[in-house]
Design a protein around this motif. Structure first.
Motif, PDB file in Angstrom:
ATOM      1  N   HIS A  71       1.041  -1.415  -0.063  1.00 30.28           N
ATOM      2  CA  HIS A  71      -0.064  -0.047   0.117  1.00 30.28           C
ATOM      3  C   HIS A  71       0.981   1.423  -0.128  1.00 30.28           C
ATOM      4  O   HIS A  71       1.593   1.438   1.036  1.00 30.28           O
ATOM      5  N   ALA A  72       0.879   1.970  -1.107  1.00 28.38           N
ATOM      6  CA  ALA A  72       1.696   3.235  -1.184  1.00 28.38           C
ATOM      7  C   ALA A  72       0.799   4.641  -0.900  1.00 28.38           C
ATOM      8  O   ALA A  72      -0.272   4.625  -1.430  1.00 28.38           O
ATOM      9  N   ALA A  73       1.475   5.442  -0.043  1.00 32.75           N
ATOM     10  CA  ALA A  73       0.877   6.351  -0.080  1.00 32.75           C
ATOM     11  C   ALA A  73       1.165   7.706  -0.897  1.00 32.75           C
ATOM     12  O   ALA A  73       1.713   8.715  -0.589  1.00 32.75           O
ATOM     13  N   THR A  74       0.843   7.218  -2.051  1.00 37.68           N
ATOM     14  CA  THR A  74       1.208   8.448  -3.107  1.00 37.68           C
ATOM     15  C   THR A  74       0.522   7.727  -4.494  1.00 37.68           C
ATOM     16  O   THR A  74      -0.148   7.068  -4.428  1.00 37.68           O
ATOM     17  N   THR A  75       0.858   8.473  -5.504  1.00 42.91           N
ATOM     18  CA  THR A  75       0.024   8.191  -6.932  1.00 42.91           C
ATOM     19  C   THR A  75       1.139   8.567  -7.982  1.00 42.91           C
ATOM     20  O   THR A  75       2.269   8.789  -7.915  1.00 42.91           O
ATOM     21  N   VAL A  76       0.651   7.708  -8.967  1.00 42.25           N
ATOM     22  CA  VAL A  76       1.503   7.847 -10.373  1.00 42.25           C
ATOM     23  C   VAL A  76       1.975   9.236 -10.618  1.00 42.25           C
ATOM     24  O   VAL A  76       2.958   9.583 -10.827  1.00 42.25           O
ATOM     25  N   GLY A 104       8.635   1.708 -14.308  1.00 40.06           N
ATOM     26  CA  GLY A 104       9.153   2.676 -14.519  1.00 40.06           C
ATOM     27  C   GLY A 104       8.755   3.415 -15.751  1.00 40.06           C
ATOM     28  O   GLY A 104       8.970   4.513 -16.184  1.00 40.06           O
ATOM     29  N   GLY A 105       8.389   2.461 -16.802  1.00 39.25           N
ATOM     30  CA  GLY A 105       7.893   3.068 -18.010  1.00 39.25           C
ATOM     31  C   GLY A 105       6.438   3.865 -17.830  1.00 39.25           C
ATOM     32  O   GLY A 105       6.150   4.910 -18.585  1.00 39.25           O
ATOM     33  N   VAL A 106       5.556   3.309 -17.046  1.00 38.61           N
ATOM     34  CA  VAL A 106       4.525   3.992 -16.762  1.00 38.61           C
ATOM     35  C   VAL A 106       4.646   5.369 -16.117  1.00 38.61           C
ATOM     36  O   VAL A 106       3.998   6.434 -16.387  1.00 38.61           O
ATOM     37  N   ILE A 107       5.733   5.432 -15.109  1.00 42.64           N
ATOM     38  CA  ILE A 107       5.924   6.688 -14.454  1.00 42.64           C
ATOM     39  C   ILE A 107       6.829   7.633 -15.430  1.00 42.64           C
ATOM     40  O   ILE A 107       6.440   8.877 -15.655  1.00 42.64           O
ATOM     41  N   ALA A 108       7.597   7.169 -16.510  1.00 46.99           N
ATOM     42  CA  ALA A 108       8.350   7.713 -17.257  1.00 46.99           C
ATOM     43  C   ALA A 108       7.380   8.586 -18.342  1.00 46.99           C
ATOM     44  O   ALA A 108       7.516   9.548 -18.651  1.00 46.99           O
ATOM     45  N   GLN A 109       6.224   7.648 -18.899  1.00 48.38           N
ATOM     46  CA  GLN A 109       5.376   8.106 -19.622  1.00 48.38           C
ATOM     47  C   GLN A 109       4.487   9.642 -19.096  1.00 48.38           C
ATOM     48  O   GLN A 109       4.218  10.493 -19.625  1.00 48.38           O
ATOM     49  N   SER A 110       4.104   9.052 -17.571  1.00 47.88           N
ATOM     50  CA  SER A 110       3.562  10.301 -17.044  1.00 47.88           C
ATOM     51  C   SER A 110       4.334  11.635 -16.909  1.00 47.88           C
ATOM     52  O   SER A 110       3.967  12.541 -16.892  1.00 47.88           O
ATOM     53  N   LEU A 111       5.624  11.224 -16.635  1.00 51.08           N
ATOM     54  CA  LEU A 111       6.678  12.267 -16.576  1.00 51.08           C
ATOM     55  C   LEU A 111       6.779  13.216 -17.867  1.00 51.08           C
ATOM     56  O   LEU A 111       6.873  14.577 -17.480  1.00 51.08           O
ATOM     57  N   VAL A 112       6.550  12.554 -18.796  1.00 52.58           N
ATOM     58  CA  VAL A 112       6.844  13.340 -20.116  1.00 52.58           C
ATOM     59  C   VAL A 112       5.666  14.391 -20.243  1.00 52.58           C
ATOM     60  O   VAL A 112       5.952  15.354 -20.548  1.00 52.58           O
ATOM     61  N   GLU A 113       4.498  13.908 -19.822  1.00 45.52           N
ATOM     62  CA  GLU A 113       3.613  14.785 -19.951  1.00 45.52           C
ATOM     63  C   GLU A 113       3.337  16.077 -18.851  1.00 45.52           C
ATOM     64  O   GLU A 113       2.731  16.953 -19.213  1.00 45.52           O
ATOM     65  N   GLN A 114       4.373  15.883 -18.097  1.00 43.68           N
ATOM     66  CA  GLN A 114       4.414  17.025 -17.054  1.00 43.68           C
ATOM     67  C   GLN A 114       5.338  17.977 -17.297  1.00 43.68           C
ATOM     68  O   GLN A 114       5.739  18.843 -16.759  1.00 43.68           O
ATOM     69  N   SER A 129       7.978  -2.660 -20.445  1.00 47.27           N
ATOM     70  CA  SER A 129       6.790  -2.048 -19.803  1.00 47.27           C
ATOM     71  C   SER A 129       5.481  -2.356 -20.013  1.00 47.27           C
ATOM     72  O   SER A 129       4.910  -2.173 -21.343  1.00 47.27           O
ATOM     73  N   ILE A 130       4.429  -2.651 -19.221  1.00 41.58           N
ATOM     74  CA  ILE A 130       3.274  -2.846 -19.327  1.00 41.58           C
ATOM     75  C   ILE A 130       2.299  -1.779 -19.382  1.00 41.58           C
ATOM     76  O   ILE A 130       2.318  -0.955 -18.349  1.00 41.58           O
ATOM     77  N   ALA A 131       1.520  -1.289 -20.453  1.00 42.64           N
ATOM     78  CA  ALA A 131       0.777   0.104 -20.404  1.00 42.64           C
ATOM     79  C   ALA A 131      -0.474  -0.191 -19.248  1.00 42.64           C
ATOM     80  O   ALA A 131      -0.998  -1.042 -18.808  1.00 42.64           O
ATOM     81  N   PRO A 132      -0.423   1.149 -18.697  1.00 49.76           N
ATOM     82  CA  PRO A 132      -1.619   1.337 -17.766  1.00 49.76           C
ATOM     83  C   PRO A 132      -2.821   1.526 -18.420  1.00 49.76           C
ATOM     84  O   PRO A 132      -3.683   2.645 -17.985  1.00 49.76           O
ATOM     85  N   THR A 133      -3.300   0.524 -19.165  1.00 48.80           N
ATOM     86  CA  THR A 133      -4.630   0.580 -19.767  1.00 48.80           C
ATOM     87  C   THR A 133      -5.439  -0.227 -18.986  1.00 48.80           C
ATOM     88  O   THR A 133      -5.048  -1.245 -18.464  1.00 48.80           O
ATOM     89  N   ASP A 134      -6.594  -0.342 -19.381  1.00 47.48           N
ATOM     90  CA  ASP A 134      -7.821  -1.172 -18.352  1.00 47.48           C
ATOM     91  C   ASP A 134      -7.672  -2.639 -18.546  1.00 47.48           C
ATOM     92  O   ASP A 134      -7.782  -3.336 -17.444  1.00 47.48           O
ATOM     93  N   TYR A 223      -5.090   5.199 -11.965  1.00 47.71           N
ATOM     94  CA  TYR A 223      -4.416   6.367 -13.050  1.00 47.71           C
ATOM     95  C   TYR A 223      -4.953   6.191 -14.092  1.00 47.71           C
ATOM     96  O   TYR A 223      -5.083   5.213 -15.038  1.00 47.71           O
ATOM     97  N   GLN A 224      -5.291   7.318 -14.947  1.00 46.47           N
ATOM     98  CA  GLN A 224      -5.875   7.389 -16.243  1.00 46.47           C
ATOM     99  C   GLN A 224      -4.795   8.339 -16.982  1.00 46.47           C
ATOM    100  O   GLN A 224      -4.453   9.390 -16.854  1.00 46.47           O
ATOM    101  N   ALA A 225      -3.988   7.462 -17.794  1.00 44.17           N
ATOM    102  CA  ALA A 225      -2.892   7.948 -18.680  1.00 44.17           C
ATOM    103  C   ALA A 225      -3.277   8.981 -19.798  1.00 44.17           C
ATOM    104  O   ALA A 225      -4.300   8.316 -20.370  1.00 44.17           O
TER     105      ALA A 225
END
Length: 287
Positions: A71-76, A104-114, A129-134, A223-225
Motif C-alpha cells: 500500500h503506497a501513500a502516493t500516486t503515479v 518505470g515506463g508508466v512513470i516515465a510516460q506520465s513524467l513526459v506529460e508533466q 513496460s506494461i501499459a496502464p490501460t484497463d 491512474y488514467q494516462a
C-alpha cells in the motif's frame, strides 16, 4: 527490494557522465534489482554518451510500500512529478533521451506529460513496460499464483545470477505453498540458491516481491494516462512478462506512433545481458 543500509538513497544516480555533445540517457528504474544493473547499458552506449538512472526506490513513499503490504501513500502523478523535478534540474543544453523499465515506463510516460513541451524528449523508450490501460489493471484477486511464481522465478534468477526454470507442469494450478518448493528445487539445481536454503526464507523474499507488484498494481488501478505527446518505442524481452502481447497494451496511448523491437533475455536479464544492452543502446541514444 529492501534498500541496503550501507547505501545513501539517491534519486539521481549517474552511472556514466556524458562528455562533449553526446548527451545523456535517463532511465526511470522502479527497483526490484539495484539500479546499478543498468551499467551494461551504460557501457554499450557510444563513446561520450552518459547514462543516469532516476531511481524510484530512493523515494520512501514508494519503496516502503513493498515492505508494508503493497500500500503506497502516493500516486503515479506524484511520483512522476518528483522525478520530473529531478530530471529538469539535471538537464543541460545537450540532447537527452528518456527510457523506463517495467513500472518505470508508466512513470516515465506520465513524467513526459508533466514537462514543458520544449523540454520533452524526442521519443520515449519503454523497456518491457506494461501499459496502464484497463486491460492490464487486474484486481489483486486476479493475480494468479502460477503467473506470480513464474515471474518470481525470473526475478530470483536475475538477482542470483543463475537462471531459475521451475517445471511449468508442476507450477500450473499450484498454490503458493505447493509452488514455492518447486521454485526452490529449480534454484538449487541451477546453483542460484544453496541446497540448505530454508523454504521460509524463500517465502519471505517471495512475499516482498509480490508486495512490490501489488504496490505497482494498486498505483496503476486509479491512474488514467494521457495519450503520449511523443512517439513511443517499445522493447519487449524474449521472455517478457506477457509474451502473447507484442505491444503490451501501449497502442491506445501512442497517437504519434508506436514502434516495437525485441531484446534477448527475459524481463529482468534484459538489463544486464551485453547482447540485450547492444540492442537497447541503439534505441535509447539521444542522437
Amino acid at each position: 527490494m529492501r534498500l541496503r543500509p550501507d547505501r545513501t538513497p539517491q534519486v539521481v544516480r549517474r552511472l556514466r557522465v556524458a562528455t562533449g555533445d553526446a548527451g545523456t540517457v535517463y532511465v526511470v528504474h522502479p527497483g526490484a534489482l539495484d539500479a546499478a544493473v543498468h551499467q551494461s547499458l551504460a557501457e554499450a552506449l557510444p563513446d561520450g554518451a552518459g547514462l543516469t538512472v532516476l531511481d524510484l526506490s530512493a523515494l520512501p513513499e514508494y519503496w516502503q510500500a513493498a515492505l508494508t503490504g503493497g500500500h503506497a501513500a502516493t500516486t503515479v502523478e506524484e511520483l512522476a512529478g518528483r522525478l520530473a523535478t529531478e530530471l529538469t534540474a539535471a538537464l543541460d543544453e545537450h540532447p537527452y533521451s528518456l527510457a523506463g523499465w517495467s513500472f518505470g515506463g508508466v512513470i516515465a510516460q506520465s513524467l513526459v506529460e508533466q514537462l514543458p513541451a520544449d523540454r520533452r524528449p524526442r521519443r520515449l523508450v519503454l523497456l518491457d513496460s506494461i501499459a496502464p490501460t484497463d486491460v492490464y489493471k487486474p484486481s489483486d484477486d486476479e493475480l494468479d499464483p502460477t503467473l506470480l511464481l513464474g515471474w518470481f522465478a525470473l526475478y530470483l534468477g536475475a538477482k542470483r545470477g543463475a537462471p531459475v526454470t521451475p517445471d511449468a507442469e508442476r507450477l500450473a494450478g499450484a498454490s503458493i505453498e505447493d509452488g514455492l518448493p518447486v521454485v526452490l528445487e529449480a534454484a538449487v539445481t541451477s546453483g542460484a540458491l544453496k541446497a540448505d536454503t530454508p523454504i521460509f526464507g524463500l517465502r519471505k523474499l517471495y512475499d516482498t516481491y509480490v508486495d512490490g507488484l501489488l504496490r505497482n498494481n494498486r498505483l496503476t488501478a486509479p491512474y488514467q494516462a494521457a495519450p503520449s505527446s511523443v512517439p513511443l518505442v517499445l522493447v519487449t524481452a524474449e521472455g517478457s512478462l506477457i509474451p502473447d502481447d507484442p505491444t503490451l497494451g501501449w497502442e491506445p496511448l501512442a497517437p504519434l506512433g508506436l514502434t516495437t523491437h525485441r531484446s534477448p533475455g527475459d524481463h529482468y536479464t534484459m538489463l544486464s545481458r551485453p547482447d540485450a544492452a547492444a540492442v537497447i543502446a541503439q534505441l535509447v541514444h539521444a542522437t
